[in-house]
Write a protein that holds these residues in place. Structure first.
Motif, PDB file in Angstrom:
ATOM      1  N   LEU A 189       0.845  -1.192   0.000  1.00 13.64           N
ATOM      2  CA  LEU A 189       0.000   0.000   0.000  1.00 13.64           C
ATOM      3  C   LEU A 189       0.882   1.244   0.000  1.00 13.64           C
ATOM      4  N   ALA A 190       0.780   2.039  -1.048  1.00  7.84           N
ATOM      5  CA  ALA A 190       1.547   3.277  -1.148  1.00  7.84           C
ATOM      6  C   ALA A 190       0.592   4.451  -0.969  1.00  7.84           C
ATOM      7  N   TYR A 191       0.861   5.296   0.036  1.00  4.94           N
ATOM      8  CA  TYR A 191      -0.033   6.399   0.337  1.00  4.94           C
ATOM      9  C   TYR A 191       0.755   7.500   1.045  1.00  4.94           C
ATOM     10  N   VAL A 234      -0.438  -1.036  -4.719  1.00  3.49           N
ATOM     11  CA  VAL A 234      -1.692  -0.271  -4.738  1.00  3.49           C
ATOM     12  C   VAL A 234      -1.377   1.175  -4.344  1.00  3.49           C
ATOM     13  N   ILE A 235      -1.695   2.098  -5.231  1.00  2.00           N
ATOM     14  CA  ILE A 235      -1.467   3.525  -4.999  1.00  2.00           C
ATOM     15  C   ILE A 235      -2.775   4.169  -4.541  1.00  2.00           C
ATOM     16  N   LEU A 236      -2.783   4.775  -3.345  1.00  2.00           N
ATOM     17  CA  LEU A 236      -3.946   5.526  -2.865  1.00  2.00           C
ATOM     18  C   LEU A 236      -3.783   6.973  -3.330  1.00  2.00           C
ATOM     19  N   MET A 237      -4.354   7.293  -4.501  1.00  2.00           N
ATOM     20  CA  MET A 237      -4.155   8.574  -5.167  1.00  2.00           C
ATOM     21  C   MET A 237      -5.114   9.611  -4.581  1.00  2.00           C
ATOM     22  N   THR A 238      -4.576  10.427  -3.662  1.00  4.04           N
ATOM     23  CA  THR A 238      -5.347  11.511  -3.066  1.00  4.04           C
ATOM     24  C   THR A 238      -4.680  12.841  -3.396  1.00  4.04           C
ATOM     25  N   LYS A 239      -5.303  13.936  -2.973  1.00  6.15           N
ATOM     26  CA  LYS A 239      -4.675  15.240  -3.180  1.00  6.15           C
ATOM     27  C   LYS A 239      -3.335  15.310  -2.460  1.00  6.15           C
ATOM     28  N   ASN A 240      -3.292  14.741  -1.255  1.00  7.17           N
ATOM     29  CA  ASN A 240      -2.038  14.732  -0.498  1.00  7.17           C
ATOM     30  C   ASN A 240      -0.969  13.933  -1.231  1.00  7.17           C
ATOM     31  N   GLU A 291      -9.213  15.726  -9.301  1.00  5.65           N
ATOM     32  CA  GLU A 291      -9.935  16.020 -10.528  1.00  5.65           C
ATOM     33  C   GLU A 291      -9.086  15.825 -11.772  1.00  5.65           C
ATOM     34  N   ASN A 292      -7.792  16.000 -11.658  1.00  6.29           N
ATOM     35  CA  ASN A 292      -6.904  15.805 -12.812  1.00  6.29           C
ATOM     36  C   ASN A 292      -5.520  15.435 -12.301  1.00  6.29           C
ATOM     37  N   PHE A 293      -4.655  15.111 -13.219  1.00 10.18           N
ATOM     38  CA  PHE A 293      -3.289  14.686 -12.879  1.00 10.18           C
ATOM     39  C   PHE A 293      -2.261  15.640 -13.471  1.00 10.18           C
ATOM     40  N   ASP A 294      -2.647  16.920 -13.579  1.00  7.39           N
ATOM     41  CA  ASP A 294      -1.771  17.893 -14.227  1.00  7.39           C
ATOM     42  C   ASP A 294      -0.470  18.104 -13.468  1.00  7.39           C
ATOM     43  N   ASN A 295      -0.496  17.863 -12.147  1.00  5.34           N
ATOM     44  CA  ASN A 295       0.711  18.095 -11.347  1.00  5.34           C
ATOM     45  C   ASN A 295       1.711  16.947 -11.421  1.00  5.34           C
TER      46      ASN A 295
END
Length: 547
Positions: A400-402, A454-460, A495-499
């Protein structure tokens, strides 16, 4: 030393006579006397008595005592008293000794004669001990050039070069070994080792004794270059080349038959184009093992070919996760745009033509997976719906990657996946990483030791430097190992992955990912993770343990 012309001071040698030096009678079948010129020299003579056991003696024998046991059948020395014995000389020529241990040698011994026995080698502690004796005689034993006796072989070469040459010929058929080096054979692997390490040498010897499976150990020396002008007889026949801890700044040639290369901890900045092509060709022809960390590798656009070479040969470069640039950046944390920013648009051109096809395949995959996914969740027809997990067995099923700000999400994954019906083995940093270990090493080890990431893709997570590193390492691992899977879970608010960097953005555009707010989220996730069949009996037993 024993005087061969001594005259006994006591004329009768029967066991009834008590000797001052022994504080008792002379041992059976032996004669005892003092030197006629020096009463302090006491000699116990047990020569040619067909003895098979070491004679019983007191520890404390007065004076300068010598024990003569030549021409007997003694196979081993006593270990009950010899280490504390005051014997100064032991003569064991023409016996049947096969082993010699430190606790069998008096600590104050000065002279030892073990010629004409059946000794094949001496361990390091015995070798260090005999090297400090006043006199040691080793000749006419069946010495073997076994690499576990390397220290003894070095001593044997120093005190009796002919005996060393006989030993070398006995195991390899060769008599030649470069000056100062030690040549030996590993019995288990049958490798022939030419050990020239720790000698402060500036160059590799001009002639090498080469036989099958030859390996050159040239570590911790002062070698600065291996270029096309270097001429070494037998160099191309080497299978292994160990050059760790030298001063290499230029490496242009390697043995034609090389299978193992260790150039760690030198001063290399890059490899020549010819050498890169050579190693790439060798990787396609045979098993190749390479170690490159600890150098000053240049990570600039002009060295893009070397960077691509490390990515292409990642499975052969065993320490790539530890390899750093001259500016301390990890190789595995870099992509081509980091070295050549102007080449970023090329990625867009490469991947645009695949977007439509990838979307279509994703839709088809969702449709065809819905039924098996439902059956698997209900644990129906498991033999039909369960995937066969291929690849090597790993310590964990899932890493788990977070981001650490999102650690409160972990509990639900533990409850559903680890404590649930599937009994998956999870790895996450708060529980499974060792305190004090460097974070990049922990990430590398976690990725390597897990079947699935498993990537927990959050804003953080999108803002986290370590999160991006985990993502990149996971992407690198899955590209290298076809059986390792990467699953991205996108949480509400993203909302997007621009960063994200271009490579990571492209991956998310070309691959499917799970939405955390999906009504069928857990069903999709469990089916995507490694499949494990838990027997009903085992499941009941685990439930009983939990309750």
């Amino acid at each position: 030393m024993i005087n061969d012309n001594f005259t006994p001071k006591i004329e009768e040698f029967d066991n009834s006579v008590h000797f001052y030096h022994l504080k008792g009678a002379c041992p059976d079948l032996c004669t005892c006397c003092v030197n006629g010129t020096d009463e302090n020299q006491f000699i116990i003579n047990c020569t040619s008595q067909d003895l098979t056991n070491f004679p019983a003696l007191l520890n404390n024998i007065l004076g300068y005592s010598s024990l003569l046991l030549e021409n007997n059948n003694i196979g081993t020395l006593s270990t009950t008293f010899l280490r504390n014995s005051t014997l100064k000389e032991i003569h064991l020529r023409r016996n049947n000794l096969t082993h010699l241990h430190l606790d069998q040698l008096p600590s104050n011994l000065q002279v030892l004669d073990i010629r004409q026995n059946n000794l094949k080698g001496l361990d390091d502690t015995v070798t260090e001990f005999i090297s400090n004796l006043s006199k040691i005689q080793l000749a006419e034993n069946p010495w073997q050039c076994d690499c576990k006796f390397t220290k003894f072989l070095a001593h044997l070469r120093k005190v009796s070069s002919p005996e060393y040459q006989v030993a070398l010929r006995r195991c390899s058929g060769l008599e030649y070994c470069p000056d100062s080096c030690i040549c030996c054979k590993e019995v288990e692997s049958q490798k022939f080792i030419i050990n020239c390490s720790n000698l402060a040498l500036m160059e590799i010897p001009e002639k090498l004794p080469i036989i099958e499976k030859a390996s050159l150990l040239f570590e911790n020396n002062r070698l600065q270059s291996l270029n096309k002008s270097t001429k070494i007889d037998g160099f191309d026949q080497l299978k292994e080349l160990h050059l760790r801890y030298n001063r290499l700044t230029k490496l242009e040639i390697l043995p034609e038959n090389i299978q193992f290369l260790d150039i760690r901890n030198n001063s290399l900045k890059s490899l020549s184009k010819n050498l890169i092509e050579f190693l790439t060709r060798k990787s396609n022809m045979s098993n190749l093992t390479i170690f490159i960390s600890g150098n000053n590798w240049t990570c600039h656009c002009k060295e893009i070919n070397f960077f691509r070479f490390t990515k292409y040969l990642a499975e052969y470069i065993k320490d790539l996760c530890k390899t750093e640039c001259h500016d301390s950046r990890l190789f595995v944390s870099l992509e081509e745009k980091d070295l050549c920013p102007e080449k970023i648009p090329r990625y867009v051109i490469y991947f645009t033509s695949f977007i439509l096809l990838s979307c279509l395949l994703s839709i088809l995959q969702c449709f065809w997976n819905s039924i098996p996914m439902w059956l698997y969740e209900k644990r129906l027809f498991l033999k039909l719906t369960t995937r066969l997990e291929k690849g090597t067995e790993t310590k964990y099923d899932c890493f788990l990657a977070y981001c650490h700000q999102d650690s409160h999400f972990v509990r639900e994954y533990v409850d559903r996946l680890e404590l649930g019906r599937n009994r998956l083995r999870l790895c996450f940093y708060e529980r499974d990483w060792l305190a004090g270990e460097p974070i990049p090493d922990c990430i590398c080890h976690s990725v390597e030791n897990s079947k699935c990431i498993v990537i927990l893709m959050t804003k953080n997570f999108l803002k986290s430097v370590w999160g991006r590193l985990e993502f990149r390492l996971a992407l690198h691992a899955t590209s290298k190992d076809q059986y390792k899977r990467l699953i991205v879970i996108v949480y509400p608010g993203v909302e997007n992955f621009d960063n994200l960097d271009g490579e990571l953005q492209s991956y998310l555009k070309l691959n499917t990912y799970l939405m955390r707010n999906d009504l069928n989220f857990w069903s999709k996730l469990i089916y995507a993770l490694p499949h494990k069949i838990v027997d009903d009996d085992e499941e009941i037993e685990m439930d009983d343990i939990q309750t």
